[in-house]
Design a protein around this motif. Structure first.
Motif, PDB file in Angstrom:
ATOM      1  N   ARG A 163       0.742  -1.078  -0.097  1.00 18.62           N
ATOM      2  CA  ARG A 163       0.054   0.033   0.111  1.00 18.62           C
ATOM      3  C   ARG A 163       0.741   1.267  -0.150  1.00 18.62           C
ATOM      4  N   ILE A 164       0.408   2.349  -0.563  1.00 19.92           N
ATOM      5  CA  ILE A 164       1.050   3.394  -0.524  1.00 19.92           C
ATOM      6  C   ILE A 164       0.687   4.358   0.500  1.00 19.92           C
ATOM      7  N   VAL A 165       1.873   4.638   1.095  1.00 19.59           N
ATOM      8  CA  VAL A 165       1.548   5.419   2.578  1.00 19.59           C
ATOM      9  C   VAL A 165       1.157   6.860   2.437  1.00 19.59           C
ATOM     10  N   MET A 166       2.061   7.188   1.541  1.00 21.91           N
ATOM     11  CA  MET A 166       2.109   8.544   0.830  1.00 21.91           C
ATOM     12  C   MET A 166       2.600   9.064  -0.340  1.00 21.91           C
ATOM     13  N   ILE A 167       2.423  10.058  -0.804  1.00 22.51           N
ATOM     14  CA  ILE A 167       2.931  10.547  -2.235  1.00 22.51           C
ATOM     15  C   ILE A 167       3.597  12.155  -1.838  1.00 22.51           C
ATOM     16  N   GLY A 200      21.657   8.983  -0.121  1.00 22.95           N
ATOM     17  CA  GLY A 200      21.423   9.839  -1.029  1.00 22.95           C
ATOM     18  C   GLY A 200      22.318   9.565  -2.463  1.00 22.95           C
ATOM     19  N   THR A 201      22.281   8.438  -2.795  1.00 19.71           N
ATOM     20  CA  THR A 201      22.544   7.881  -4.007  1.00 19.71           C
ATOM     21  C   THR A 201      21.827   8.045  -5.231  1.00 19.71           C
ATOM     22  N   TYR A 202      20.565   8.389  -4.976  1.00 17.48           N
ATOM     23  CA  TYR A 202      19.708   8.609  -6.260  1.00 17.48           C
ATOM     24  C   TYR A 202      19.412  10.133  -6.145  1.00 17.48           C
ATOM     25  N   GLN A 203      19.717  10.571  -7.433  1.00 14.98           N
ATOM     26  CA  GLN A 203      19.460  12.244  -7.484  1.00 14.98           C
ATOM     27  C   GLN A 203      18.490  12.156  -8.569  1.00 14.98           C
ATOM     28  N   LEU A 204      17.477  13.077  -8.265  1.00 16.96           N
ATOM     29  CA  LEU A 204      16.545  13.381  -8.954  1.00 16.96           C
ATOM     30  C   LEU A 204      16.768  14.339 -10.359  1.00 16.96           C
ATOM     31  N   LYS A 205      16.562  14.014 -11.551  1.00 16.12           N
ATOM     32  CA  LYS A 205      16.899  14.655 -12.891  1.00 16.12           C
ATOM     33  C   LYS A 205      15.746  15.703 -13.162  1.00 16.12           C
ATOM     34  N   ARG A 206      14.672  15.716 -12.358  1.00 17.97           N
ATOM     35  CA  ARG A 206      13.415  16.448 -12.751  1.00 17.97           C
ATOM     36  C   ARG A 206      12.535  16.544 -11.504  1.00 17.97           C
ATOM     37  N   ALA A 207      11.775  17.581 -11.453  1.00 15.84           N
ATOM     38  CA  ALA A 207      10.822  17.414 -10.158  1.00 15.84           C
ATOM     39  C   ALA A 207      10.149  16.423 -10.442  1.00 15.84           C
ATOM     40  N   SER A 208       9.827  15.653  -9.382  1.00 19.07           N
ATOM     41  CA  SER A 208       9.238  14.402  -9.386  1.00 19.07           C
ATOM     42  C   SER A 208       8.222  13.973  -8.072  1.00 19.07           C
ATOM     43  N   ARG A 209       7.325  13.087  -8.515  1.00 17.18           N
ATOM     44  CA  ARG A 209       6.433  12.513  -7.448  1.00 17.18           C
ATOM     45  C   ARG A 209       6.975  11.171  -6.755  1.00 17.18           C
ATOM     46  N   LEU A 210       6.785  10.952  -5.720  1.00 13.29           N
ATOM     47  CA  LEU A 210       7.511   9.800  -5.183  1.00 13.29           C
ATOM     48  C   LEU A 210       6.470   9.217  -4.161  1.00 13.29           C
ATOM     49  N   ALA A 211       6.099   7.830  -4.596  1.00 15.90           N
ATOM     50  CA  ALA A 211       5.267   7.055  -3.792  1.00 15.90           C
ATOM     51  C   ALA A 211       6.034   6.247  -2.969  1.00 15.90           C
ATOM     52  N   ILE A 212       5.677   6.509  -1.332  1.00 16.04           N
ATOM     53  CA  ILE A 212       6.290   5.690  -0.207  1.00 16.04           C
ATOM     54  C   ILE A 212       5.374   4.668  -0.168  1.00 16.04           C
ATOM     55  N   ALA A 213       5.850   3.314  -0.223  1.00 11.25           N
ATOM     56  CA  ALA A 213       5.011   1.965  -0.112  1.00 11.25           C
ATOM     57  C   ALA A 213       5.506   1.331   1.170  1.00 11.25           C
ATOM     58  N   ALA A 214       4.680   0.781   1.689  1.00  6.21           N
ATOM     59  CA  ALA A 214       4.901  -0.068   3.115  1.00  6.21           C
ATOM     60  C   ALA A 214       5.453  -1.532   2.813  1.00  6.21           C
TER      61      ALA A 214
END
Length: 392
Positions: free
Chosen positions: A258-262, A275-289
């Motif tokens: 389940r997605i806890v938050m976006i 900090g190994t994953y750097q976003l190359k654009r403005a992004s939406r991230l889904a935090i899943a349980a």
């Protein structure tokens, strides 16, 4: 209404309610499981097909799997331990249950009481079991022979000697002789032919005793490898049996988180530990349980691990018709997926991301982790709410 809900009866309503709101859920399709057994039985040709249900039926439930295969026609089962055999027995009342780890002192009562067939794989086990039978009466056993795997089993020479030994204990009367292929999932491997020819000698020496060489992969090698009994395992649960070949089996297990938050994050920001994953654009991230405590392994991370540094792609999930990649490192309880390419109105907190199943093949996920489908299935933790879809 979802496909899963369509298949539920009224008696399942309470379970469905709990399932609908669980942080983690696992759907097990027993109809697909039964179809997979029937498929492997057909591919086994003149040989009978057993069902391998060790490790809690590869993590999917030995009781449900045992009943399912038994109703589909299986009458031979393989487990790893005596305790698994004791658990399985009530669900397969007229079947033979072979215990691959054999029997050790102190387990005799359970073996005999549950009518299990120990697979004897060493001189020590052979000696112990023949003594038990000499004292307490005959009971069936099987003999494992090592034809090149260098794992369990008597050597070929020892097995051939035992077959012709005039001093062989009368209490040793195997109902099955078996071996196991080391490279069955690679049809071109020369080792397959070497092991086949060795096992043919053993099978011939034990005239009148049934023989078995092939698990799931070996069945696809053709009739020469089938002998009297085949032992399908991973294929029954929807996994790939043969490398670099289309998988003909129906998917059985679907895992979802389940997605806890976006959350929204800006270009240049980093994601997760290190900090190994750097976003190359403005992004939406889904935090899943879901995390590595649930068997969703750290090696599935989108970055920051050796596999990604070697150029191998990370895992992805599936939500509302879209593939979504894992962003950054998988953590103990949570995994972050990049849902930027999913329309904003098509994903929200409370939705479920498929981890593997109908839309995300189990073995594709496994390859992203540098492992195999077997390990993913058998590594799932205790936090999944389970929904078992009964056979139609």
């Amino acid at each position: 209404m979802t496909d899963f809900e369509d298949m539920l009866s009224e008696d399942d309503s309470a379970l469905a309610s709990s399932f609908d709101h669980a942080p983690l859920r696992l759907t097990v399709d027993l109809g697909a499981m039964a179809d997979n057994w029937r498929d492997m039985a057909k591919r086994s040709g003149k040989a009978r097909a057993a069902a391998v249900v060790k490790a809690d039926a590869y993590g999917l439930g030995i009781e449900d799997a045992g009943q399912t295969f038994y109703r589909a026609g299986a009458r031979d089962f393989f487990v790893a331990t005596v305790s698994e055999g004791v658990t399985l027995r009530p669900y397969v009342p007229q079947a033979r249950i072979f215990v691959l780890s054999g029997v050790w002192p102190g387990q005799e009562a359970d073996v005999i009481g549950s009518d299990l067939v120990p697979v004897l794989a060493s001189e020590e086990q052979l000696s112990h079991w023949t003594a038990v039978c000499a004292q307490g009466g005959e009971h069936p056993c099987a003999l494992q022979v090592d034809t090149g795997f260098n794992r369990l089993g008597l050597t070929v020479d020892d097995a051939l000697y035992l077959a012709d030994d005039p001093c062989r204990p009368a209490s040793f009367d195997p109902v099955l002789v078996l071996s196991h292929l080391a490279c069955g999932d690679t049809p071109s491997a020369a080792m397959n032919r070497v092991q086949l020819e060795s096992f043919q000698k053993v099978a011939a020496a034990y005239e009148g005793v049934e023989s078995s060489l092939s698990a799931s992969a070996g069945i696809f090698l053709g009739p020469e490898y089938h002998f009297d009994l085949t032992r399908p395992g991973i294929a029954l649960y929807g996994g790939e049996a043969v490398n670099d070949a289309p998988n003909p089996m129906r998917p059985v297990a679907t895992a979802e988180a389940r997605i806890v938050m976006i959350r929204e994050a800006g270009e240049g920001q980093t994601v997760s530990y290190g900090g190994t994953y750097q976003l190359k654009r403005a992004s939406r991230l889904a935090i899943a349980a879901v995390g590595y405590a649930d068997g969703y392994q750290r090696s599935l991370s989108g970055s920051g691990i050796p596999l990604r540094e070697m150029g191998r792609g990370g895992a992805y999930g599936f939500v509302n018709g879209h593939k979504v990649p894992v962003a950054g490192r998988v953590t103990m309880d949570l995994t972050i997926f990049d849902v930027t390419d999913v329309p904003a109105n098509a994903v929200r907190a409370g939705d479920y991301i498929e981890l593997f199943g109908r839309n995300v093949p189990l073995d594709e996920v496994a390859r992203s982790a540098g492992t195999i489908g077997y390990e993913l299935l058998t590594s799932m933790g205790l936090r999944y709410e389970r929904l078992v879809l009964e056979q139609a």
